[in-house]
Design an enzyme around this catalytic site. Sequence first.
Site, PDB file in Angstrom:
ATOM      1  N   ASN A  66      -7.625  55.036 -54.520  1.00  0.00           N
ATOM      2  CA  ASN A  66      -6.768  56.207 -54.623  1.00  0.00           C
ATOM      3  C   ASN A  66      -7.031  56.933 -55.945  1.00  0.00           C
ATOM      4  O   ASN A  66      -7.627  56.361 -56.868  1.00  0.00           O
ATOM      5  CB  ASN A  66      -5.298  55.763 -54.558  1.00  0.00           C
ATOM      6  CG  ASN A  66      -4.885  55.320 -53.180  1.00  0.00           C
ATOM      7  OD1 ASN A  66      -5.161  56.004 -52.196  1.00  0.00           O
ATOM      8  ND2 ASN A  66      -4.209  54.175 -53.098  1.00  0.00           N
ATOM      9  N   CYS A  75      -8.004  52.879 -44.873  1.00  0.00           N
ATOM     10  CA  CYS A  75      -8.020  54.351 -44.898  1.00  0.00           C
ATOM     11  C   CYS A  75      -8.662  54.796 -43.596  1.00  0.00           C
ATOM     12  O   CYS A  75      -9.887  54.774 -43.455  1.00  0.00           O
ATOM     13  CB  CYS A  75      -8.789  54.887 -46.105  1.00  0.00           C
ATOM     14  SG  CYS A  75      -8.774  56.698 -46.146  1.00  0.00           S
ATOM     15  N   HIS A 158       3.123  50.725 -44.839  1.00  0.00           N
ATOM     16  CA  HIS A 158       3.653  52.018 -44.369  1.00  0.00           C
ATOM     17  C   HIS A 158       5.128  51.895 -44.017  1.00  0.00           C
ATOM     18  O   HIS A 158       5.548  50.904 -43.406  1.00  0.00           O
ATOM     19  CB  HIS A 158       2.907  52.471 -43.114  1.00  0.00           C
ATOM     20  CG  HIS A 158       1.512  52.926 -43.384  1.00  0.00           C
ATOM     21  ND1 HIS A 158       1.200  54.220 -43.739  1.00  0.00           N
ATOM     22  CD2 HIS A 158       0.338  52.240 -43.379  1.00  0.00           C
ATOM     23  CE1 HIS A 158      -0.112  54.323 -43.928  1.00  0.00           C
ATOM     24  NE2 HIS A 158      -0.656  53.139 -43.722  1.00  0.00           N
ATOM     25  N   GLU A 207       1.265  59.790 -49.553  1.00  0.00           N
ATOM     26  CA  GLU A 207       0.409  58.607 -49.666  1.00  0.00           C
ATOM     27  C   GLU A 207       0.586  57.900 -51.004  1.00  0.00           C
ATOM     28  O   GLU A 207       0.590  58.553 -52.061  1.00  0.00           O
ATOM     29  CB  GLU A 207      -1.064  58.997 -49.506  1.00  0.00           C
ATOM     30  CG  GLU A 207      -1.462  59.244 -48.078  1.00  0.00           C
ATOM     31  CD  GLU A 207      -2.981  59.228 -47.923  1.00  0.00           C
ATOM     32  OE1 GLU A 207      -3.654  58.500 -48.663  1.00  0.00           O
ATOM     33  OE2 GLU A 207      -3.462  59.969 -47.062  1.00  0.00           O
ATOM     34  N   CYS A 216      -3.174  61.362 -42.812  1.00  0.00           N
ATOM     35  CA  CYS A 216      -3.312  59.948 -43.189  1.00  0.00           C
ATOM     36  C   CYS A 216      -3.547  59.176 -41.896  1.00  0.00           C
ATOM     37  O   CYS A 216      -2.635  59.047 -41.066  1.00  0.00           O
ATOM     38  CB  CYS A 216      -2.060  59.452 -43.910  1.00  0.00           C
ATOM     39  SG  CYS A 216      -2.150  57.701 -44.352  1.00  0.00           S
ATOM     40  N   GLY A 219      -1.572  56.067 -41.579  1.00  0.00           N
ATOM     41  CA  GLY A 219      -0.178  56.498 -41.409  1.00  0.00           C
ATOM     42  C   GLY A 219       0.096  56.941 -39.989  1.00  0.00           C
ATOM     43  O   GLY A 219       1.179  56.688 -39.443  1.00  0.00           O
TER      44      GLY A 219
END
Length: 277
Positions: A66, A75, A158, A207, A216, A219
């Site tokens: 990140n 990711c 998440h 994020e 995302c 996500g």
Amino acid sequence: MDVPFLKMHGCGNDFVVLDLRAGLALTPARAAAIANRRTGVGCDQVIGIEPAPAGSRAAAFMRIRNPDGSEAGACGNATRCVASLLAAETGRTVLAIQTISGTLPAELLPDGRVRVDMGPARLGWQEVPLAEAADTLHLDLTTGPVSDPAACSMGNPHATFFVDDLGTLPITTIGPVLEHAPLFPNRANIGFAQVLAPDRIRLRVWERGAGLTLACGSGACATLVNAARRGLTGRRATVVVDGGELGIEWRDDGHVLMTGPVATAFRGSLAWEALPP
Ligand SMILES: N[C@@H](CCC[C@H](N)C(=O)O)C(=O)O
């Protein structure tokens, strides 16, 4: 030394992708410098392609950092980008990518999109992880206008808040507070989802370590899983993010499939000696 990079994105979630198979290291400080949108190239994540571990069936290992330098276990959007690169390199349309969370099979589809098996959604509170035992389907967490999220891990943590109207949410105010909530010992990616139909969800994600992004992938997977667990959707849906659409399916065996586009924006080279060690 000049090190070539690719600037890629998946639905607007943008990456600097580096081929590190010759042995260069993507340290937290280097990733933060590269990701800086004023003094570096700028991106939501810096991705290092490294050699696959010995004995692995994967084509390569993918390291994810990140902009704050932290390492992520998943990711989704970058996995599609790296899969498309490795497919072009190897001439294979089916391959696997190793991450710190597991091996992810991927397939290049005839229309240019990429499908990734993001692995099983992990639903236990220790797996998210949470700081204490709790029902991951209903967390006792409220900030501003949002409450009662569901949580799961897609290899990264998440939490999903289901809301009636995404348009009015102060995401950049409440996102950082929720990312750092004491309930999440490793912090968390925070999704805000509006269910539009049993097969369609609108999603925005604050994020972890990056802030509000245009998409995302992990996500989107977590949101579909949490929506289906709540009975708000079926196990297959289109997730509409700011930068496009992702097709998500939560298979009966627990694995989550994500299908979406990849794009290359430009090529460049980094002055490696100008980066911090
Ligand atoms: N953009 C990604 C997720 C990147 C990692 C995340 N910020 C984390 O720290 O877990 C995606 O497409 O999944």
